[in-house]
Design a protein around this motif. Structure first.
Motif, PDB file in Angstrom:
ATOM      1  N   ALA A 259       0.841  -1.202   0.000  1.00 45.93           N
ATOM      2  CA  ALA A 259       0.000   0.000   0.000  1.00 45.93           C
ATOM      3  C   ALA A 259       0.873   1.247   0.000  1.00 45.93           C
ATOM      4  O   ALA A 259       0.599   2.219  -0.727  1.00 45.93           O
ATOM      5  CB  ALA A 259      -0.925  -0.013   1.206  1.00 45.93           C
ATOM      6  N   GLN A 260       1.918   1.238   0.812  1.00 43.64           N
ATOM      7  CA  GLN A 260       2.831   2.381   0.859  1.00 43.64           C
ATOM      8  C   GLN A 260       3.558   2.586  -0.472  1.00 43.64           C
ATOM      9  O   GLN A 260       3.921   3.709  -0.833  1.00 43.64           O
ATOM     10  CB  GLN A 260       3.852   2.190   1.974  1.00 43.64           C
ATOM     11  N   LEU A 261       3.769   1.491  -1.211  1.00 41.15           N
ATOM     12  CA  LEU A 261       4.443   1.566  -2.515  1.00 41.15           C
ATOM     13  C   LEU A 261       3.456   1.795  -3.662  1.00 41.15           C
ATOM     14  O   LEU A 261       3.847   1.743  -4.838  1.00 41.15           O
ATOM     15  CB  LEU A 261       5.213   0.266  -2.757  1.00 41.15           C
ATOM     16  N   ALA A 262       2.194   2.061  -3.334  1.00 38.95           N
ATOM     17  CA  ALA A 262       1.135   2.308  -4.315  1.00 38.95           C
ATOM     18  C   ALA A 262       0.830   1.077  -5.172  1.00 38.95           C
ATOM     19  O   ALA A 262       0.305   1.191  -6.279  1.00 38.95           O
ATOM     20  CB  ALA A 262       1.478   3.507  -5.199  1.00 38.95           C
ATOM     21  N   LYS A 263       1.132  -0.103  -4.664  1.00 42.45           N
ATOM     22  CA  LYS A 263       0.733  -1.351  -5.322  1.00 42.45           C
ATOM     23  C   LYS A 263      -0.609  -1.770  -4.720  1.00 42.45           C
ATOM     24  O   LYS A 263      -0.720  -2.751  -3.972  1.00 42.45           O
ATOM     25  CB  LYS A 263       1.782  -2.430  -5.115  1.00 42.45           C
ATOM     26  N   LEU A 264      -1.620  -1.019  -5.053  1.00 44.06           N
ATOM     27  CA  LEU A 264      -2.872  -1.119  -4.316  1.00 44.06           C
ATOM     28  C   LEU A 264      -3.610  -2.426  -4.564  1.00 44.06           C
ATOM     29  O   LEU A 264      -4.198  -3.004  -3.641  1.00 44.06           O
ATOM     30  CB  LEU A 264      -3.756   0.079  -4.649  1.00 44.06           C
TER      31      LEU A 264
ATOM     32  N   LEU B 270     -14.497 -13.813   5.837  1.00 45.47           N
ATOM     33  CA  LEU B 270     -15.040 -12.488   5.559  1.00 45.47           C
ATOM     34  C   LEU B 270     -15.045 -12.210   4.058  1.00 45.47           C
ATOM     35  O   LEU B 270     -14.267 -12.798   3.300  1.00 45.47           O
ATOM     36  CB  LEU B 270     -14.208 -11.416   6.261  1.00 45.47           C
ATOM     37  N   ALA B 271     -15.897 -11.274   3.659  1.00 46.46           N
ATOM     38  CA  ALA B 271     -15.919 -10.829   2.267  1.00 46.46           C
ATOM     39  C   ALA B 271     -14.670 -10.008   1.966  1.00 46.46           C
ATOM     40  O   ALA B 271     -13.973  -9.539   2.874  1.00 46.46           O
ATOM     41  CB  ALA B 271     -17.174  -9.994   2.009  1.00 46.46           C
ATOM     42  N   ALA B 272     -14.388  -9.831   0.701  1.00 39.27           N
ATOM     43  CA  ALA B 272     -13.232  -9.045   0.284  1.00 39.27           C
ATOM     44  C   ALA B 272     -13.352  -7.610   0.781  1.00 39.27           C
ATOM     45  O   ALA B 272     -14.451  -7.071   0.950  1.00 39.27           O
ATOM     46  CB  ALA B 272     -13.107  -9.074  -1.232  1.00 39.27           C
ATOM     47  N   THR B 273     -12.211  -6.981   1.004  1.00 41.84           N
ATOM     48  CA  THR B 273     -12.203  -5.606   1.473  1.00 41.84           C
ATOM     49  C   THR B 273     -12.742  -4.664   0.398  1.00 41.84           C
ATOM     50  O   THR B 273     -12.561  -4.901  -0.811  1.00 41.84           O
ATOM     51  CB  THR B 273     -10.780  -5.169   1.860  1.00 41.84           C
ATOM     52  N   SER B 274     -13.395  -3.607   0.840  1.00 38.84           N
ATOM     53  CA  SER B 274     -13.865  -2.579  -0.089  1.00 38.84           C
ATOM     54  C   SER B 274     -12.850  -1.457  -0.232  1.00 38.84           C
ATOM     55  O   SER B 274     -13.037  -0.542  -1.037  1.00 38.84           O
ATOM     56  CB  SER B 274     -15.197  -2.006   0.401  1.00 38.84           C
ATOM     57  N   ALA B 275     -11.750  -1.536   0.533  1.00 41.13           N
ATOM     58  CA  ALA B 275     -10.729  -0.491   0.482  1.00 41.13           C
ATOM     59  C   ALA B 275     -10.023  -0.513  -0.863  1.00 41.13           C
ATOM     60  O   ALA B 275      -9.671  -1.571  -1.376  1.00 41.13           O
ATOM     61  CB  ALA B 275      -9.716  -0.684   1.602  1.00 41.13           C
ATOM     62  N   SER B 276      -9.809   0.672  -1.421  1.00 36.79           N
ATOM     63  CA  SER B 276      -9.129   0.749  -2.722  1.00 36.79           C
ATOM     64  C   SER B 276      -8.066   1.833  -2.770  1.00 36.79           C
ATOM     65  O   SER B 276      -7.125   1.740  -3.552  1.00 36.79           O
ATOM     66  CB  SER B 276     -10.152   0.976  -3.838  1.00 36.79           C
ATOM     67  N   SER B 277      -8.193   2.859  -1.935  1.00 36.36           N
ATOM     68  CA  SER B 277      -7.174   3.918  -1.905  1.00 36.36           C
ATOM     69  C   SER B 277      -6.052   3.527  -0.951  1.00 36.36           C
ATOM     70  O   SER B 277      -6.199   2.608  -0.121  1.00 36.36           O
ATOM     71  CB  SER B 277      -7.784   5.238  -1.450  1.00 36.36           C
ATOM     72  N   LYS B 278      -4.949   4.218  -1.053  1.00 31.02           N
ATOM     73  CA  LYS B 278      -3.817   3.936  -0.156  1.00 31.02           C
ATOM     74  C   LYS B 278      -4.221   4.085   1.298  1.00 31.02           C
ATOM     75  O   LYS B 278      -3.968   3.191   2.122  1.00 31.02           O
ATOM     76  CB  LYS B 278      -2.651   4.873  -0.479  1.00 31.02           C
ATOM     77  N   ASP B 279      -4.840   5.203   1.650  1.00 31.77           N
ATOM     78  CA  ASP B 279      -5.200   5.442   3.048  1.00 31.77           C
ATOM     79  C   ASP B 279      -6.200   4.412   3.550  1.00 31.77           C
ATOM     80  O   ASP B 279      -6.101   3.927   4.693  1.00 31.77           O
ATOM     81  CB  ASP B 279      -5.769   6.851   3.215  1.00 31.77           C
ATOM     82  N   ASP B 280      -7.165   4.067   2.708  1.00 28.72           N
ATOM     83  CA  ASP B 280      -8.170   3.087   3.132  1.00 28.72           C
ATOM     84  C   ASP B 280      -7.543   1.702   3.315  1.00 28.72           C
ATOM     85  O   ASP B 280      -7.912   0.958   4.230  1.00 28.72           O
ATOM     86  CB  ASP B 280      -9.303   3.017   2.117  1.00 28.72           C
ATOM     87  N   LEU B 281      -6.591   1.368   2.455  1.00 33.96           N
ATOM     88  CA  LEU B 281      -5.934   0.067   2.582  1.00 33.96           C
ATOM     89  C   LEU B 281      -5.057   0.010   3.829  1.00 33.96           C
ATOM     90  O   LEU B 281      -5.004  -1.014   4.509  1.00 33.96           O
ATOM     91  CB  LEU B 281      -5.112  -0.228   1.331  1.00 33.96           C
ATOM     92  N   LEU B 282      -4.376   1.105   4.127  1.00 33.84           N
ATOM     93  CA  LEU B 282      -3.563   1.133   5.345  1.00 33.84           C
ATOM     94  C   LEU B 282      -4.438   0.987   6.587  1.00 33.84           C
ATOM     95  O   LEU B 282      -4.071   0.291   7.542  1.00 33.84           O
ATOM     96  CB  LEU B 282      -2.748   2.425   5.418  1.00 33.84           C
ATOM     97  N   LEU B 283      -5.617   1.607   6.570  1.00 32.58           N
ATOM     98  CA  LEU B 283      -6.540   1.451   7.693  1.00 32.58           C
ATOM     99  C   LEU B 283      -7.075   0.023   7.742  1.00 32.58           C
ATOM    100  O   LEU B 283      -7.246  -0.545   8.826  1.00 32.58           O
ATOM    101  CB  LEU B 283      -7.683   2.451   7.574  1.00 32.58           C
ATOM    102  N   ALA B 284      -7.305  -0.561   6.587  1.00 34.76           N
ATOM    103  CA  ALA B 284      -7.775  -1.950   6.547  1.00 34.76           C
ATOM    104  C   ALA B 284      -6.732  -2.893   7.137  1.00 34.76           C
ATOM    105  O   ALA B 284      -7.073  -3.820   7.889  1.00 34.76           O
ATOM    106  CB  ALA B 284      -8.099  -2.354   5.107  1.00 34.76           C
TER     107      ALA B 284
ATOM    108  N   ALA C 288      -4.414  -5.117  -1.614  1.00 35.97           N
ATOM    109  CA  ALA C 288      -5.764  -5.611  -1.334  1.00 35.97           C
ATOM    110  C   ALA C 288      -5.806  -7.138  -1.371  1.00 35.97           C
ATOM    111  O   ALA C 288      -6.502  -7.774  -0.565  1.00 35.97           O
ATOM    112  CB  ALA C 288      -6.749  -5.025  -2.334  1.00 35.97           C
ATOM    113  N   ALA C 289      -5.046  -7.737  -2.274  1.00 30.78           N
ATOM    114  CA  ALA C 289      -5.017  -9.197  -2.362  1.00 30.78           C
ATOM    115  C   ALA C 289      -4.472  -9.813  -1.081  1.00 30.78           C
ATOM    116  O   ALA C 289      -4.981 -10.849  -0.602  1.00 30.78           O
ATOM    117  CB  ALA C 289      -4.180  -9.627  -3.565  1.00 30.78           C
ATOM    118  N   ASP C 290      -3.453  -9.187  -0.498  1.00 31.39           N
ATOM    119  CA  ASP C 290      -2.897  -9.716   0.755  1.00 31.39           C
ATOM    120  C   ASP C 290      -3.869  -9.534   1.914  1.00 31.39           C
ATOM    121  O   ASP C 290      -4.001 -10.419   2.767  1.00 31.39           O
ATOM    122  CB  ASP C 290      -1.567  -9.032   1.064  1.00 31.39           C
ATOM    123  N   VAL C 291      -4.536  -8.385   1.962  1.00 27.92           N
ATOM    124  CA  VAL C 291      -5.563  -8.180   2.989  1.00 27.92           C
ATOM    125  C   VAL C 291      -6.661  -9.229   2.833  1.00 27.92           C
ATOM    126  O   VAL C 291      -7.142  -9.818   3.810  1.00 27.92           O
ATOM    127  CB  VAL C 291      -6.147  -6.761   2.907  1.00 27.92           C
ATOM    128  N   ASN C 292      -7.043  -9.494   1.598  1.00 27.26           N
ATOM    129  CA  ASN C 292      -8.129 -10.448   1.349  1.00 27.26           C
ATOM    130  C   ASN C 292      -7.732 -11.884   1.689  1.00 27.26           C
ATOM    131  O   ASN C 292      -8.597 -12.704   2.030  1.00 27.26           O
ATOM    132  CB  ASN C 292      -8.595 -10.345  -0.098  1.00 27.26           C
TER     133      ASN C 292
END
Length: 448
Positions: A355-360, A376-390, A364-368
């Motif tokens: 996420a920090q490297l903008a490989k969003l 759980l269902a897949a994350t809805s986060a897509s932006s850098k900040d949202d992914l970091l919070l996820a 997301a795949a690693d979070v999922n």
């Protein structure tokens, strides 16, 4: 640390102690010759076991050090009467706190034992101790010293760097604290030394080259070297034969299992001569524990929310009085492993780094991967900040009863927002007051 407690470390490292602290069969002395301690293959192997036993000590990964990481977060409540535990939850830890002192002493005892192995094993001339046997002994000692200094650095900041064996009670008196950056540099130096000495094999209870890669990934995450954090996490995750997320979440700890494919490095306890004290603190009275710390209401709500906790709800259970308790440590007697590094951590390290490297998409795949395992269902986060919070939210639940939450919020700069800590001096623990009294060269952290 010094006269009294470096002597303690010497005694712990070079004398016969009880239970899992047994080391070498010699009498405790202020000065012990090399010939009496590490002089052949058997004593070298015994010395290495002594380093692992020090890591397993109740004041290190057995309970005390780990408790700093989870009690200081926002998942746990204290149900007992000892005010020193409440200090972590209130984020007002005093230098006189015995938990702080116990962890400090135990970690330096580990370092001293590792120093003995690193300094003495290479000089052993026993023909049965070939280089093929000698190298991993020394490499494992380097790894364990790296882990010890990593834990010191993230807990207290800069500390005295001791890299030679203690041979007398006063030998290390007067050594000033290094900076936090210098302490972390020692961690990397030790990991770099360990890596070529260790084989690229799998052992969940002893360090291998893959264990080094895992700790390097965590190290680079703390240093905000995102590319290196991703690189080393990938090295471990790519070994899909030996490391994988088990389904459901509880599969790595339930039903008395140990050493599963989930585990990169865990500490073994046999429940007789080697006891993990964790279960006594978490389990309720009906299960033979004290339940002196327990999941708080906020965490109970999160972990039982099917959209947040999923099947990680197995971390908490109710006793016969409908009180919630933590269920990661449950075996009687205390033979639960202590989980130092799990493959789930490597996935979330890589997610954060990506996420920090903008490989969003990759983040997301690693979070999922973590969320899928939790049901759980897949994350809805897509932006850098949202992914970091996820990532932060997944780490909170995933490692709720392991020593990550506090250190996560400090290293990401989120402790003020999440925990409401307005004094940044409180992001480091105080140097134990007894250490300051023993050695005037030590200086207290600011704000204490």
């Amino acid at each position: 640390m010094k006269r009294i407690n470096y002597f303690l470390a010497l005694s712990l490292g070079l004398s016969v102690l009880t239970s899992c602290d047994s080391f070498l069969d010699v009498e405790p002395k202020a000065s012990i010759s090399d010939e009496q301690t590490i002089f052949d293959k058997a004593s070298a192997e015994t010395a290495l076991r002594g380093v692992y036993n020090a890591v397993a000590n109740s004041s290190y990964y057995g309970t005390t050090f780990q408790s700093i990481g989870y009690l200081s977060g926002d998942n746990i409540q204290w149900t007992g009467s000892q005010s020193q535990i409440q200090e972590f939850i209130n984020h007002r830890v005093n230098a006189e706190n015995s938990t702080i002192s116990g962890a400090w002493i135990a970690i330096y005892a580990t370092i001293n034992r590792a120093n003995q192995v690193i300094a003495k094993v290479p000089a052993v001339t026993d023909p049965t101790l070939t280089d093929a046997l000698k190298n991993p002994i020394v490499g494992e000692a380097y790894f364990l010293r790296a882990l010890a200094y990593f834990d010191l650095a993230r807990t207290w900041g800069g500390v005295p760097l001791i890299t030679q064996p203690t041979s007398s009670p006063s030998e290390n008196s007067g050594i000033k604290r290094s900076t936090q950056a210098e302490t972390y540099a020692q961690v990397l130096k030790d990991l770099d030394a360990a890596e070529p000495l260790l084989a690229e094999t799998v052992n969940r209870y002893h360090a291998t080259r893959k264990t080094v890669w895992a700790l390097k990934s965590r190290y680079y995450l703390y240093q905000k070297d995102w590319a290196k954090a991703e690189e080393y996490a990938t090295k471990v995750i790519s070994d899909i034969t030996n490391y994988k997320l088990l389904t459901p979440y509880s599969a790595f700890f339930a039903n008395n299992v140990r050493g599963t494919q989930e585990s990169v490095f865990e500490i073994f306890y046999n429940g007789t001569s080697e006891i993990n004290d964790h279960r006594g603190q978490w389990q309720p009275q009906t299960n033979g524990g004290t339940r002196q710390w327990a999941p708080n209401d906020v965490f109970v709500a999160l972990v039982n929310d099917p959209l947040v906790g999923g099947n990680r709800s197995a971390l908490a259970a109710k006793d016969n009085q409908s009180r919630w308790y933590g269920n990661l440590y449950y075996r009687s007697p205390g033979s639960d492993p202590s989980y130092v590094i799990r493959i789930a951590e490597l996935y979330l390290i890589r997610a954060e780094a990506r996420a920090q490297l903008a490989k969003l998409t990759d983040a997301a795949a690693d979070v999922n991967a973590i969320r899928t395992r939790a049901g759980l269902a897949a994350t809805s986060a897509s932006s850098k900040d949202d992914l970091l919070l996820a990532v932060e939210n997944e780490r909170r639940i995933e490692f709720a009863l392991e020593p990550h939450r506090w250190f996560d919020l400090v290293r990401t700069g989120r402790a003020a927002t999440v925990l409401g800590i307005t004094d940044p001096n409180r992001y480091l623990m105080p140097i134990p007051s007894v250490q300051l009294q023993i050695d005037k060269a030590l200086e207290q952290n600011p704000g204490y």
